[in-house]
Design a protein around this motif. Structure first.
Motif, PDB file in Angstrom:
ATOM      1  N   LEU A  16       0.813  -1.222   0.000  1.00  0.00           N
ATOM      2  CA  LEU A  16       0.000   0.000   0.000  1.00  0.00           C
ATOM      3  C   LEU A  16       0.850   1.278   0.000  1.00  0.00           C
ATOM      4  N   THR A  17       2.160   1.116  -0.225  1.00  0.00           N
ATOM      5  CA  THR A  17       3.058   2.279  -0.184  1.00  0.00           C
ATOM      6  C   THR A  17       2.590   3.395  -1.105  1.00  0.00           C
ATOM      7  N   LYS A  18       2.249   3.052  -2.348  1.00  0.00           N
ATOM      8  CA  LYS A  18       1.847   4.095  -3.317  1.00  0.00           C
ATOM      9  C   LYS A  18       0.549   4.756  -2.882  1.00  0.00           C
ATOM     10  N   THR A  19      -0.387   3.960  -2.380  1.00  0.00           N
ATOM     11  CA  THR A  19      -1.650   4.523  -1.908  1.00  0.00           C
ATOM     12  C   THR A  19      -1.397   5.419  -0.697  1.00  0.00           C
ATOM     13  N   ARG A  20      -0.536   4.940   0.202  1.00  0.00           N
ATOM     14  CA  ARG A  20      -0.233   5.707   1.414  1.00  0.00           C
ATOM     15  C   ARG A  20       0.415   7.040   1.035  1.00  0.00           C
ATOM     16  N   ASP A  21       1.357   7.002   0.090  1.00  0.00           N
ATOM     17  CA  ASP A  21       2.000   8.245  -0.350  1.00  0.00           C
ATOM     18  C   ASP A  21       0.968   9.193  -0.957  1.00  0.00           C
ATOM     19  N   ASN A  22      -0.027   8.608  -1.607  1.00  0.00           N
ATOM     20  CA  ASN A  22      -1.050   9.375  -2.295  1.00  0.00           C
ATOM     21  C   ASN A  22      -2.036  10.023  -1.323  1.00  0.00           C
ATOM     22  N   ILE A  23      -2.347   9.315  -0.242  1.00  0.00           N
ATOM     23  CA  ILE A  23      -3.397   9.798   0.674  1.00  0.00           C
ATOM     24  C   ILE A  23      -2.822  10.302   2.002  1.00  0.00           C
ATOM     25  N   VAL A  24      -2.094   9.413   2.677  1.00  0.00           N
ATOM     26  CA  VAL A  24      -1.776   9.653   4.088  1.00  0.00           C
ATOM     27  C   VAL A  24      -0.805  10.809   4.276  1.00  0.00           C
ATOM     28  N   SER A  25       0.198  10.908   3.400  1.00  0.00           N
ATOM     29  CA  SER A  25       1.171  11.994   3.575  1.00  0.00           C
ATOM     30  C   SER A  25       0.468  13.348   3.455  1.00  0.00           C
ATOM     31  N   GLY A  26      -0.511  13.429   2.530  1.00  0.00           N
ATOM     32  CA  GLY A  26      -1.258  14.682   2.371  1.00  0.00           C
ATOM     33  C   GLY A  26      -2.112  14.997   3.578  1.00  0.00           C
ATOM     34  N   ILE A  27      -2.745  13.970   4.114  1.00  0.00           N
ATOM     35  CA  ILE A  27      -3.604  14.166   5.292  1.00  0.00           C
ATOM     36  C   ILE A  27      -2.762  14.552   6.505  1.00  0.00           C
ATOM     37  N   ASP A  28      -1.616  13.885   6.659  1.00  0.00           N
ATOM     38  CA  ASP A  28      -0.755  14.197   7.800  1.00  0.00           C
ATOM     39  C   ASP A  28      -0.254  15.643   7.744  1.00  0.00           C
ATOM     40  N   SER A  29      -0.026  16.137   6.521  1.00  0.00           N
ATOM     41  CA  SER A  29       0.429  17.530   6.419  1.00  0.00           C
ATOM     42  C   SER A  29      -0.697  18.496   6.805  1.00  0.00           C
ATOM     43  N   ILE A  30      -1.957  18.071   6.609  1.00  0.00           N
ATOM     44  CA  ILE A  30      -3.098  18.898   7.043  1.00  0.00           C
ATOM     45  C   ILE A  30      -3.168  18.902   8.574  1.00  0.00           C
ATOM     46  N   SER A  32      -0.835  18.532  10.649  1.00  0.00           N
ATOM     47  CA  SER A  32       0.249  19.311  11.257  1.00  0.00           C
ATOM     48  C   SER A  32       0.226  20.771  10.791  1.00  0.00           C
ATOM     49  N   GLY A  33      -0.403  21.033   9.631  1.00  0.00           N
ATOM     50  CA  GLY A  33      -0.348  22.379   9.054  1.00  0.00           C
ATOM     51  C   GLY A  33      -1.449  23.319   9.524  1.00  0.00           C
ATOM     52  N   PHE A  34      -2.562  22.747   9.958  1.00  0.00           N
ATOM     53  CA  PHE A  34      -3.682  23.590  10.407  1.00  0.00           C
ATOM     54  C   PHE A  34      -3.588  23.834  11.906  1.00  0.00           C
ATOM     55  N   SER A  35      -3.941  25.056  12.312  1.00  0.00           N
ATOM     56  CA  SER A  35      -3.889  25.347  13.755  1.00  0.00           C
ATOM     57  C   SER A  35      -5.263  25.207  14.396  1.00  0.00           C
ATOM     58  N   SER A  36      -6.321  25.190  13.552  1.00  0.00           N
ATOM     59  CA  SER A  36      -7.651  25.016  14.133  1.00  0.00           C
ATOM     60  C   SER A  36      -8.505  24.131  13.214  1.00  0.00           C
ATOM     61  N   ASP A  39     -13.851  24.853   8.536  1.00  0.00           N
ATOM     62  CA  ASP A  39     -14.353  24.346   7.252  1.00  0.00           C
ATOM     63  C   ASP A  39     -13.221  24.064   6.275  1.00  0.00           C
ATOM     64  N   ASP A  40     -12.209  24.923   6.269  1.00  0.00           N
ATOM     65  CA  ASP A  40     -11.068  24.719   5.359  1.00  0.00           C
ATOM     66  C   ASP A  40     -10.347  23.411   5.678  1.00  0.00           C
ATOM     67  N   PHE A  41     -10.218  23.130   6.953  1.00  0.00           N
ATOM     68  CA  PHE A  41      -9.562  21.899   7.416  1.00  0.00           C
ATOM     69  C   PHE A  41     -10.303  20.674   6.866  1.00  0.00           C
ATOM     70  N   TYR A  42     -11.633  20.683   7.020  1.00  0.00           N
ATOM     71  CA  TYR A  42     -12.431  19.549   6.531  1.00  0.00           C
ATOM     72  C   TYR A  42     -12.411  19.457   5.004  1.00  0.00           C
ATOM     73  N   GLU A  43     -12.421  20.619   4.355  1.00  0.00           N
ATOM     74  CA  GLU A  43     -12.395  20.635   2.886  1.00  0.00           C
ATOM     75  C   GLU A  43     -11.111  20.026   2.336  1.00  0.00           C
ATOM     76  N   GLU A  44     -10.004  20.343   2.988  1.00  0.00           N
ATOM     77  CA  GLU A  44      -8.707  19.799   2.554  1.00  0.00           C
ATOM     78  C   GLU A  44      -8.690  18.267   2.690  1.00  0.00           C
ATOM     79  N   ILE A  45      -9.216  17.781   3.820  1.00  0.00           N
ATOM     80  CA  ILE A  45      -9.280  16.320   4.019  1.00  0.00           C
ATOM     81  C   ILE A  45     -10.173  15.695   2.955  1.00  0.00           C
TER      82      ILE A  45
END
Length: 312
Positions: A16-30, A32-36, A39-45
């Protein structure tokens, strides 16, 4: 966890490495990147889940569940949402206790799917697994339209140590099933596994063929438990979902087999299929060997998706 299970989980994490790189890395950056949590937080996810082939319906339900949990638990930190999201995805994938009843009764399993998805290989692998579990298995090579299908299946039958009943190229698939049922009955087989031709581009022909096959089984083997599995190539993402939809119109599908999970960035399609079609994913394949086909567990799948190689 047994050694086989553990090694499969390891292969699943790696697969699942390719899938994980595709989904999880992006979600993890959200996270760590959002402070609250807004709606923007949920939209990004939402955007990442949809791009990861989880599908619109599953994504909406996952987010609704996540929002309820955040409210109930009074979560304020985006980073605290990671486990809640994992739990919401698992919930979305839980169907009623996945039935493998065909393993416990005298049964006929029809394997359907378009050419190139790994259908014939899956029949062979499943035959090998069942034989290893002490079952008496007969394979029916009823895909008589693809020249190499019978030879390929015979190779798998020999490898698995089970008998195969086949027909000449172009033979009537229902007649192959008729002969295979007779053989399975005379040998007291536990499971008759049937490889069928998958030609979705002419759905009317496919439907007629499946009806004819089903009539033969109903008449000749009325007491057998019936299972119809559609094999889908997970690397095709949303295309696999539309194939599943079309096969659902042509047959009474009882389960899904997802192949090539080890090569796809679109593994999220497993979530979309269960959510949109309410048909359980019963097996997944992460490689070429017999042991690379395993029963599907939603918990293990989501855990593997959100784990890293070091965790295994």
């Amino acid at each position: 966890m047994s050694e086989e299970k553990k090694s499969f989980f390891g292969r699943l994490v790696a697969g699942l490495t390719k899938t994980r790189d595709n989904i999880v890395s992006g979600i993890d950056s959200i996270f760590s990147g959002f402070s609250s949590i807004d709606d923007d937080f949920y939209e990004e996810i939402e955007e990442i889940l949809i791009m990861g082939d989880l599908g619109v319906k599953a994504t909406e339900e996952i987010l609704d569940s996540l929002k309820v949990k955040v409210k109930e638990e009074k979560i304020k930190e985006p980073s605290a949402c990671r486990q809640l999201l994992i739990d919401s995805i698992k919930e979305q994938m839980q169907t009623e206790e996945l039935a493998y009843r065909f393993e416990e009764e005298t049964s006929v399993v029809l394997m359907i799917g378009v050419n190139g998805v790994g259908k014939t290989t899956t029949v062979g692998k499943l035959a090998g697994k069942l034989k290893a579990d002490g079952k008496r298995v007969v394979i029916a090579a009823a895909d008589t339209f693809r020249a190499a299908a019978g030879e390929q299946l015979l190779e798998w039958a020999n490898r698995a140590g089970v008998e195969m009943i086949g027909g000449q190229e172009g033979a009537d698939p229902a007649s192959v099933i008729f002969d295979a049922v007779a053989s399975a009955k005379s040998k007291g087989a536990d499971v008759l596994l049937c490889d069928t031709a998958g030609r979705l581009h002419n759905k009317k022909n496919l439907m007629e063929e499946l009806k004819k096959i089903n009539r033969v089984i109903d008449r000749e083997y009325p007491g057998a438990y019936r299972e119809t599995l559609v094999v889908l190539d997970s690397t095709t993402g949303q295309n696999a979902l539309s194939q599943a939809r079309q096969f659902k119109e042509a047959a009474e599908i009882t389960g899904i087999v997802l192949t090539k999970m080890d090569g796809t960035a679109k593994g999220g399609i497993a979530v979309a299929i269960q959510s949109e079609l309410k048909i359980p994913v019963k097996y997944i394949g992460v490689g070429e060997k017999i042991e690379d086909l395993q029963k599907f567990s939603a918990d293990e799948f989501v855990d593997a998706l959100f784990r890293t190689e070091e965790d295994v």
